[in-house]
Design a protein around this motif. Structure first.
Motif, mmCIF file in Angstrom:
data_model
loop_
_atom_site.group_PDB
_atom_site.id
_atom_site.type_symbol
_atom_site.label_atom_id
_atom_site.label_comp_id
_atom_site.label_asym_id
_atom_site.label_seq_id
_atom_site.Cartn_x
_atom_site.Cartn_y
_atom_site.Cartn_z
ATOM 1 N N PRO A 1 68.152 -12.695 -5.647
ATOM 2 C CA PRO A 1 66.950 -11.977 -5.243
ATOM 3 C C PRO A 1 65.921 -11.997 -6.368
ATOM 4 O O PRO A 1 66.286 -11.893 -7.538
ATOM 5 C CB PRO A 1 67.423 -10.555 -4.969
ATOM 6 C CG PRO A 1 68.880 -10.528 -5.161
ATOM 7 C CD PRO A 1 69.351 -11.873 -5.571
ATOM 8 N N TRP A 2 64.672 -12.170 -5.999
ATOM 9 C CA TRP A 2 63.547 -12.239 -6.949
ATOM 10 C C TRP A 2 63.610 -13.504 -7.811
ATOM 11 O O TRP A 2 62.785 -13.699 -8.695
ATOM 12 C CB TRP A 2 63.506 -11.011 -7.876
ATOM 13 C CG TRP A 2 63.531 -9.723 -7.128
ATOM 14 C CD1 TRP A 2 64.646 -8.995 -6.811
ATOM 15 C CD2 TRP A 2 62.438 -9.025 -6.538
ATOM 16 N NE1 TRP A 2 64.305 -7.893 -6.075
ATOM 17 C CE2 TRP A 2 62.954 -7.869 -5.901
ATOM 18 C CE3 TRP A 2 61.059 -9.249 -6.511
ATOM 19 C CZ2 TRP A 2 62.154 -6.960 -5.226
ATOM 20 C CZ3 TRP A 2 60.270 -8.336 -5.845
ATOM 21 C CH2 TRP A 2 60.808 -7.216 -5.214
ATOM 22 N N GLY A 3 64.619 -14.343 -7.582
ATOM 23 C CA GLY A 3 64.761 -15.536 -8.410
ATOM 24 C C GLY A 3 65.185 -15.233 -9.835
ATOM 25 O O GLY A 3 65.046 -16.075 -10.717
ATOM 26 N N ASN B 1 73.693 -17.576 0.568
ATOM 27 C CA ASN B 1 73.793 -16.147 0.264
ATOM 28 C C ASN B 1 72.605 -15.711 -0.607
ATOM 29 O O ASN B 1 72.268 -16.383 -1.594
ATOM 30 C CB ASN B 1 75.127 -15.944 -0.481
ATOM 31 C CG ASN B 1 75.473 -14.491 -0.733
ATOM 32 O OD1 ASN B 1 74.630 -13.605 -0.628
ATOM 33 N ND2 ASN B 1 76.737 -14.269 -1.080
ATOM 34 N N HIS B 2 71.981 -14.590 -0.230
ATOM 35 C CA HIS B 2 70.827 -14.060 -1.004
ATOM 36 C C HIS B 2 71.097 -12.596 -1.363
ATOM 37 O O HIS B 2 70.156 -11.808 -1.478
ATOM 38 C CB HIS B 2 69.562 -14.223 -0.168
ATOM 39 C CG HIS B 2 68.266 -14.078 -0.912
ATOM 40 N ND1 HIS B 2 68.024 -14.663 -2.137
ATOM 41 C CD2 HIS B 2 67.118 -13.413 -0.598
ATOM 42 C CE1 HIS B 2 66.787 -14.362 -2.527
ATOM 43 N NE2 HIS B 2 66.226 -13.595 -1.625
ATOM 44 N N SER B 3 72.389 -12.252 -1.492
ATOM 45 C CA SER B 3 72.876 -10.923 -1.875
ATOM 46 C C SER B 3 72.865 -9.946 -0.699
ATOM 47 O O SER B 3 72.247 -10.203 0.327
ATOM 48 C CB SER B 3 72.109 -10.316 -3.058
ATOM 49 O OG SER B 3 70.960 -9.621 -2.625
ATOM 50 N N LEU C 1 71.764 -6.583 -0.578
ATOM 51 C CA LEU C 1 70.639 -5.658 -0.377
ATOM 52 C C LEU C 1 69.342 -6.117 -1.042
ATOM 53 O O LEU C 1 68.375 -5.370 -1.111
ATOM 54 C CB LEU C 1 71.006 -4.264 -0.918
ATOM 55 C CG LEU C 1 72.166 -3.551 -0.231
ATOM 56 C CD1 LEU C 1 72.544 -2.281 -1.000
ATOM 57 C CD2 LEU C 1 71.826 -3.199 1.215
ATOM 58 N N HIS C 2 69.335 -7.340 -1.565
ATOM 59 C CA HIS C 2 68.160 -7.864 -2.263
ATOM 60 C C HIS C 2 67.782 -6.996 -3.463
ATOM 61 O O HIS C 2 66.608 -6.809 -3.792
ATOM 62 C CB HIS C 2 66.960 -7.985 -1.313
ATOM 63 C CG HIS C 2 66.012 -9.073 -1.729
ATOM 64 N ND1 HIS C 2 64.992 -8.872 -2.625
ATOM 65 C CD2 HIS C 2 65.938 -10.371 -1.380
ATOM 66 C CE1 HIS C 2 64.330 -10.003 -2.805
ATOM 67 N NE2 HIS C 2 64.888 -10.937 -2.061
ATOM 68 N N SER C 3 68.778 -6.454 -4.130
ATOM 69 C CA SER C 3 68.537 -5.626 -5.309
ATOM 70 C C SER C 3 68.451 -6.495 -6.557
ATOM 71 O O SER C 3 69.358 -7.273 -6.847
ATOM 72 C CB SER C 3 69.690 -4.620 -5.453
ATOM 73 O OG SER C 3 69.806 -4.202 -6.798
ATOM 74 N N PHE D 1 64.340 -21.135 3.130
ATOM 75 C CA PHE D 1 63.725 -19.875 3.567
ATOM 76 C C PHE D 1 64.582 -18.711 3.105
ATOM 77 O O PHE D 1 65.788 -18.683 3.369
ATOM 78 C CB PHE D 1 63.600 -19.833 5.094
ATOM 79 C CG PHE D 1 62.701 -20.895 5.645
ATOM 80 C CD1 PHE D 1 61.343 -20.666 5.804
ATOM 81 C CD2 PHE D 1 63.209 -22.141 5.984
ATOM 82 C CE1 PHE D 1 60.504 -21.652 6.303
ATOM 83 C CE2 PHE D 1 62.383 -23.142 6.483
ATOM 84 C CZ PHE D 1 61.026 -22.892 6.645
ATOM 85 N N ASP D 2 63.962 -17.738 2.469
ATOM 86 C CA ASP D 2 64.679 -16.572 1.951
ATOM 87 C C ASP D 2 64.372 -15.313 2.761
ATOM 88 O O ASP D 2 63.350 -15.226 3.433
ATOM 89 C CB ASP D 2 64.247 -16.282 0.505
ATOM 90 C CG ASP D 2 64.724 -17.329 -0.477
ATOM 91 O OD1 ASP D 2 65.275 -18.359 -0.043
ATOM 92 O OD2 ASP D 2 64.523 -17.120 -1.681
ATOM 93 N N ASP D 3 65.269 -14.339 2.619
ATOM 94 C CA ASP D 3 65.056 -12.920 2.961
ATOM 95 C C ASP D 3 65.358 -12.523 4.400
ATOM 96 O O ASP D 3 65.368 -11.345 4.721
ATOM 97 C CB ASP D 3 63.637 -12.438 2.611
ATOM 98 C CG ASP D 3 63.344 -12.538 1.116
ATOM 99 O OD1 ASP D 3 64.305 -12.751 0.347
ATOM 100 O OD2 ASP D 3 62.185 -12.413 0.729
ATOM 101 N N GLY D 4 65.570 -13.490 5.314
ATOM 102 C CA GLY D 4 65.892 -13.148 6.706
ATOM 103 C C GLY D 4 67.364 -12.812 6.852
ATOM 104 O O GLY D 4 68.042 -12.560 5.856
HETATM 105 ZN ZN LIG Z 1 64.264 -12.873 -1.703
#
Ligand SMILES: [Zn+2]
Length: 239
Positions: A138-140, A98-100, A102-104, A47-50
């Motif tokens: 982020p964004w893959g 880790n998904h960064s 700020l999701h930039s 699961f991403d983004d939370g």
């Molecule tokens: Zn994401």
């Protein structure tokens, strides 16, 4: 054609081209791990983004009831807002990646830098006392130089081989999301889902939770076991 239409068409071409070159399953210059062994009926939910409220809390409740463990790729800025959810997920046996910060998408495209990786890891470490070593961009999108930055830091870059549209707004219904996943899944699959939206601090994703409640028993009935990414790939989650 109006200027806005031209701009939209160019943006679409950049997106599709970027996904192909930089994202799973073909892109990413060999840095991605997109699945585990194809010989054992094990799969990993990711699961991403939370984390966000109430989506992540509801998902954790659902997974407690199902007794299933997942791997979360979380955004540092969201961890700052919801450290309690991180604490809870970690204590429950879920794995945190880790998904960064700020999701930039831009931060990973820059030739130099790495603060977006380290700042997010620091936020996670503040709460659980450990530095994550699993990363999903982020964004893959993964450039070769971003892949190098991550490798130097000891990260494994985790992709996916089962893609879902659970990020759409408004949400697609949970039954369709679950059906799509069950059709595409294979032994060793890494399933991409989203417990939040990348740039929204609070969200309430009802259908995503319903999809999990449906697909877990269905795939178990087909003989699949749900494992975390470290179990699926045989590697360490933390430094
Ligand atoms: Zn994401």
């Amino acid at each position: 054609m109006a200027i806005s239409n031209v701009k939209r068409s160019v943006a679409k071409i950049v997106d599709v081209g970027g996904n192909f070159l930089l994202g799973p399953p073909y892109g990413g210059f060999g840095f991605f791990r997109n699945h585990g062994s194809r010989t054992a009926r094990k799969v990993a939910l990711t699961f991403d983004d939370g984390p966000s409220k109430p989506s992540t809390a509801n998902l954790l409740d659902a997974m407690d009831a199902l007794q299933v463990k997942a791997t979360f790729f979380w955004v540092g800025a969201h961890v700052q807002r919801n450290p309690d959810l991180l604490q809870r997920a970690y204590a429950s046996g879920h794995v945190i990646g880790n998904h960064s910060m700020l999701h930039s998408r831009k931060a990973g495209l820059m030739l130099t830098g790495g603060a977006h990786i380290d700042a997010s890891a620091a936020e996670i470490a503040k709460v659980i006392g450990r530095q994550p070593r699993l990363y999903r961009p982020p964004w893959g999108w993964l450039t070769p130089w971003e892949g190098q930055r991550l490798a130097q830091r000891g990260y494994t870059v985790v992709g996916w081989d089962v893609y879902t549209l659970d990020w759409k707004v408004p949400e697609i219904d949970g039954r369709s999301i679950a059906q799509g996943i069950c059709q595409d899944v294979r032994p060793g699959s890494i399933i991409l889902m989203h417990d939040s939206y990348a740039v929204v601090p609070e969200c309430h994703k009802i259908e995503m939770v319903r999809a999990v409640q449906q697909l877990v028993p269905q795939l178990r009935a087909e003989g699949y076991e749900f494992v975390t990414i470290p179990d699926l790939l045989g590697l360490q989650a933390y430094a």
